[in-house]
Design an enzyme around this catalytic site. Structure first.
Site, mmCIF file in Angstrom:
data_model
loop_
_atom_site.group_PDB
_atom_site.id
_atom_site.type_symbol
_atom_site.label_atom_id
_atom_site.label_comp_id
_atom_site.label_asym_id
_atom_site.label_seq_id
_atom_site.Cartn_x
_atom_site.Cartn_y
_atom_site.Cartn_z
ATOM 1 C CD GLU A 122 -2.856 1.323 2.507
ATOM 2 O OE1 GLU A 122 -2.874 0.236 3.207
ATOM 3 O OE2 GLU A 122 -3.839 2.181 2.392
ATOM 4 N N GLY A 262 3.195 2.466 10.894
ATOM 5 C CA GLY A 262 2.855 1.658 11.984
ATOM 6 C C GLY A 262 2.808 0.008 11.554
ATOM 7 C CB ALA A 263 0.770 -2.529 11.609
ATOM 8 C CG MET A 264 0.302 -3.151 5.018
ATOM 9 S SD MET A 264 -1.052 -1.937 4.494
ATOM 10 C CE MET A 264 -1.916 -2.440 3.314
ATOM 11 C CG ASN A 266 0.235 -6.880 4.015
ATOM 12 O OD1 ASN A 266 0.045 -5.904 3.333
ATOM 13 N ND2 ASN A 266 1.138 -6.773 4.865
ATOM 14 C CG HIS A 298 -5.977 0.459 12.602
ATOM 15 N ND1 HIS A 298 -6.645 1.980 12.514
ATOM 16 C CD2 HIS A 298 -5.425 0.612 11.267
ATOM 17 C CE1 HIS A 298 -6.559 2.328 11.351
ATOM 18 N NE2 HIS A 298 -5.746 1.693 10.603
ATOM 19 C CD GLU A 299 -2.916 -1.974 10.637
ATOM 20 O OE1 GLU A 299 -3.231 -2.360 9.479
ATOM 21 O OE2 GLU A 299 -2.547 -1.001 10.997
ATOM 22 C CG HIS A 302 -7.690 -2.122 7.977
ATOM 23 N ND1 HIS A 302 -8.347 -0.964 7.423
ATOM 24 C CD2 HIS A 302 -6.562 -1.036 8.306
ATOM 25 C CE1 HIS A 302 -7.661 0.238 7.242
ATOM 26 N NE2 HIS A 302 -6.854 0.122 8.001
HETATM 27 N N1 PHE Z 1 -2.964 0.841 5.923
HETATM 28 C C1 PHE Z 1 -2.174 0.917 7.021
HETATM 29 C C2 PHE Z 1 -2.862 1.332 8.200
HETATM 30 O O1 PHE Z 1 -3.283 2.336 8.582
HETATM 31 C C3 PHE Z 1 -1.102 2.248 6.815
HETATM 32 C C4 PHE Z 1 -0.068 2.107 5.853
HETATM 33 C C5 PHE Z 1 -0.072 2.977 4.736
HETATM 34 C C6 PHE Z 1 0.927 1.460 6.132
HETATM 35 C C7 PHE Z 1 0.651 3.226 3.804
HETATM 36 C C8 PHE Z 1 2.315 1.479 4.999
HETATM 37 C C9 PHE Z 1 1.870 2.175 4.105
HETATM 38 O O2 PHE Z 1 -3.287 0.456 8.790
HETATM 39 ZN ZN ZN Z 2 -5.604 1.740 8.788
#
Ligand code: PHE
Ligand code: ZN
Length: 872
Positions: A122, A262-264, A266, A298-299, A302
């Site tokens: 992302e 912070g984190a992602m 996936n 949060h993750e 998502h």
């Molecule tokens: N989508 C991630 C989040 O908010 C943030 C993110 C964006 C991480 C771009 C990496 C690169 O949970």
């Molecule tokens: Zn997010």
């Protein structure tokens, strides 16, 4: 520049993606087999027969279409695209590319962190892995094969389920992962490395067992317990609160040391910055514990708001981010203290989103154009976006809001949608017209409410007249009125609540009248911060005292204290500039005394928040031209006076709540009551230590020494005070801290940040020295945030020194970073964008640096977009 109004549905879609990664020490070969077809939505006569794929920094090895190798004349390659000419209606495409993860310092795409491979796709990192339709509305089913050396990379992971694992000759192994859910490529992930794994499981509400795994670098396993608990807590919470269940049989998290954010999220394989996973009481503070839980929530959240339902295009980023922040904020509120959680959210919004919304980088929650999408992962999109969801909840009420969420999930599962679809679902369940409300998504700027009241003693009526306005922002000189939910209460002069109500302001100006009000009431306005706005109402000190003491809305109790302090400090700044000697009104300290005496045995955490004065950043927000020196001086003066006048109580509370052994036993669940106790006694310590006398100094020193091995909350609290006082111990304790924790990267980050935010005059030269410290690494984002970021964003007096050296330092760092990691460079540059808020001298110095950056050749889009906007 990309524009929202240019959006076009994709001409081609991808059904399946088969990726093979051959990971080597010098390079990686990626083979992508895609099954593509023309989008049936587009009429045949409108269809373009050339297929345009995105790709960056890829070495193209070969292309096959339906099994036939393509000749040079059948495709065109540019720096950022690959066009395949004259493609059929449906076809297989096999593309082989070579990439160099070991040389990837941008940390976007496939890269290495401490010798392990990981990905970050992302927003647009996937195009650095292979040629693809890199846009979120192209959703495909992925199968991923990874081939790598077994010794170096025993753990090979990707999204979904492991379907095959075999040994290969020459010490290699091969695994195949299959993700049953369609997803956009930004949710793709791959990890390969030498990792330890913590395992647990979770039984969902429907009785399915889900395997939970957290992968960490060798040696970090003992620090995973809290994160594991947090996953389970978040999973249960999302079931209970939103009826959302996890959908795969396995949920994996990998913690890596080098990560841009912070984190992602996936799919099935979240990748985290180690900062948001690793914790034990000796190395992580109470606030770290809270942040870890909230980022994990949060993750996890998502998975439904972001993955199952994703964004049609990146202008809709807040569809997933604003909503998911809203969800994680609710999680934290439900699982810790609702009022303290709300205070933290509002403080965060005011310290970063409000300034952003008031400056040259202001943009709507749903932006209309961008050069570089990575510049739009902002507190406006995230945090104001969350407030906009919250207002819809307030307007609809909890029950209808939940119904709206259910409808949104049911209607759009598996789709890539827009913010419009979300709002529509809310309208459809409620019959509430949100037409005007939608302006919150399209208009930037923080609305201001000017409120006056009138009490009619003969008619016994009380009237509030509320006028709204919103300052101009870039490209938006004039605004339409917003639909603003305003919760209020009216208190009588003894602090008893007479009524509470919910008002909806829609016009530029409206009157709200209340009947049968026996005497002139005190209004408690915008309870719970029901809208992200600023309020002007001429409160008398006596009103604020009553609200601070008695408001039944706890958030507004805290808010009254903040208002009272802001008012006081702004007045003292006038005196300071006029050369009048400063005096703290006794009314002010006696109200704190009242609080300390009445609240210390009740809500300690809230009391700690109420004793915390507004930050220098927030105070700066209240001034047209920011006077950093006056703000700092006066705020310190108020702290010192409070400490002088209340030291007996502070000392008493400190001693009552301080555990001399500084031992924390979390037993895997951390106790917010004990946490509140620590927060409270540590703020008392801060007040006492500001007095700089021997007794309190040695108290702080003792706390530091006793806690150093066992309790990071107490260690940091004491160390922060010790470092901010001129004293011979300063260097000693810093060295002692480093000596103890030098092998723990996250603790060393704290050590850097503490020195970068120290208020002593030598801070800048120290920061410059620390850039050369062996533990500093400009390629590691956490280190950059800790040292350079903290100095630029959290040390106003030293950063804004009127020689301009702070600005020059930051600009030099930005250039150095830009060559390595443009995303991080862009995040460092923002403090300079606020130049218009400072005096003429500083304005010039800041602009000089922005112009210096602009004069460089080869500057990234990331940095140039922000600098260009700042210079307009
Ligand atoms: N989508 C991630 C989040 O908010 C943030 C993110 C964006 C991480 C771009 C990496 C690169 O949970
Ligand atoms: Zn997010």
């Amino acid at each position: 520049m990309h524009y929202l109004h240019d959006y076009q549905t994709p001409a081609y879609l991808i059904d399946t993606v088969n990726l093979v990664f051959d990971l080597n020490e010098k390079y990686t070969i990626v083979t992508a087999k895609l099954y593509l077809y023309a989008n049936p939505i587009i009429p045949i006569h409108q269809r373009h027969s050339d297929l345009v794929l995105n790709g960056e920094l890829l070495e193209l090895l070969s292309i096959e279409l339906d099994g036939k190798l393509l000749e040079k004349i059948q495709f065109q390659k540019t720096e950022k695209s690959l066009t395949i000419l004259q493609v059929p209606e449906a076809f297989f495409l096999e593309i082989r590319t070579r990439i160099r993860p070991q040389e990837n310092t941008a940390l976007s795409g496939l890269y290495q962190s401490n010798g392990n491979f990981c990905t970050q796709c992302e927003a647009q990192g996937f195009r650095r892995i292979t040629y693809f339709l890199d846009r979120p509305d192209v959703m495909a089913r992925f199968t991923v094969t990874i081939i790598a050396d077994k010794e170096r990379y025993p753990v090979l992971l990707s999204n979904g389920n492991l379907v095959s694992h075999q040994k290969l000759p020459e010490g290699k192994q091969i695994v195949i992962w299959e993700d049953p859910f369609k997803k956009p490529c930004y949710l793709f992930a791959l990890v390969a490395g030498h990792l330890d794994c913590a395992e647990d499981f979770f039984v969902t509400q429907s009785g399915r067992q889900v395997t939970l795994r957290i992968y960490v670098e060798k040696g970090n396993l003992p620090k995973c317990a809290h994160a594991m608990q947090a996953i389970k807590k978040a999973m249960r919470w999302d079931e209970e609160k939103f009826g959302r269940e996890y959908d795969l049989d396995i949920y994996m998290i990998v913690a890596v040391s080098d990560f841009n954010s912070g984190a992602m999220e996936n799919k099935g394989l979240n990748i985290f910055n180690t900062q948001y996973i690793l914790a034990d009481p000796a190395t992580a503070t109470d606030m770290d514990y809270i942040h870890i839980e909230s980022v994990i929530a949060h993750e996890y959240c998502h998975n439904w708001t972001g993955n199952r339902i994703t964004c049609r295009d990146w202008f809709q980023l807040s569809l997933k981010e604003g909503l998911t922040i809203f969800r994680d904020q609710n999680f934290t509120a439900d699982t810790t203290s609702p009022v303290v959680a709300r205070i933290h959210d509002v403080v965060g919004l005011r310290n970063s989103q409000f300034p952003e919304d008031a400056g040259p980088l202001a943009h709507p929650v749903r932006p209309e154009c961008y050069v570089e999408i990575n510049n739009f992962y902002t507190s406006t999109v995230y945090n104001k976006g969350a407030e906009v969801i919250r207002m819809q909840q307030i307007i609809l009420g909890d029950v209808l809001f939940r119904k709206g969420m259910d409808l949104y999930f049911a209607r759009h599962d598996g789709q890539a949608v827009t913010i419009e679809e979300f709002v529509k679902a809310m309208e459809d369940v409620s019959d509430v017209d949100l037409k005007q409300f939608r302006l919150w998504y399209s208009q930037a700027g923080t609305p201001v409410l000017d409120i006056v009241d009138d009490y009619d003693a003969t008619k016994k009526t009380y009237t509030l007249t509320i006028k709204q306005s919103c300052p101009a922002t870039p490209q938006q000189p004039a605004k339409k009125p917003f639909h603003i939910p305003i919760k209020i209460g009216l208190l009588d002069s003894s602090g008893k609540e007479i009524i509470h109500d919910f008002l909806q302001l829609k016009s530029p100006e409206e009157k709200f009248t209340f009947n049968s009000i026996a005497s002139k009431p005190i209004p408690s306005l915008l309870r719970g911060f029901s809208a992200p706005v600023k309020i002007n109402y001429a409160y008398a000190d006596s009103d604020l005292q009553i609200l601070f003491k008695y408001d039944t809305d706890l958030f507004n109790r805290w808010e009254a204290g903040q208002r009272y302090t802001v008012k006081l400090i702004l007045n003292l700044i006038q005196d300071f500039r006029a050369g009048i000697s400063l005096q703290l009104p006794t009314d002010y300290s006696s109200i704190f005394k009242f609080l300390l005496e009445t609240m210390q045995d009740k809500d300690k955490w809230l009391l700690a928040e109420m004793l915390t004065l507004p930050s220098e950043k927030y105070l700066a927000e209240q001034m047209k031209i920011i006077d950093v020196d006056a703000i700092h001086f006066v705020r310190e003066f108020v702290l010192t006076e409070l400490a002088l006048q209340l030291q007996i109580v502070f000392l008493e509370i400190y001693e009552k709540n301080h555990d001399k052994k500084s031992i924390i036993k979390f037993d895997n669940k951390f106790d917010t009551h004990e946490m509140g106790q620590r927060q409270l006694k540590n703020i008392c310590l801060m007040y006492l230590m500001i007095l700089n006398n021997k007794l309190y100094f040695s108290m702080g020193l003792n706390q530091f020494n006793n806690a150093l091995l066992s309790n990071m909350t107490d260690t940091m609290a004491a160390l922060r005070c010790l470092v901010n006082i001129e004293n011979p111990e300063r260097e000693k304790v810093l060295a002692q801290f480093y000596q103890q924790w030098q092998n723990d990267a996250l603790v060393v980050d704290k050590w850097f940040a503490l020195q970068a935010t120290a208020t002593s005059p030598d801070t800048l030269s120290r920061v410059k020295q620390l850039l050369k410290h062996p533990a500093f690494d400009i390629k590691n984002p956490n280190k950059v945030y800790a040292l350079i970021g903290a100095f630029g964003q959290r040390n106003p007096v030293r950063f804004h020194t009127d020689t301009g050296e702070g600005y020059q330092f930051l600009a030099d760092c930005v250039l150095q970073l830009d060559a390595l990691n443009p995303q991080i460079a862009a995040r460092m540059v923002t403090p300079l964008s606020e130049w218009q808020r400072y005096d003429k001298k500083r304005q010039h110095l800041m602009r000089d640096q922005l112009e210096m950056i602009m004069r460089q050749k080869n500057i990234s889009h990331n940095v140039s977009e922000l600098v260009n906007k700042s210079l307009v």
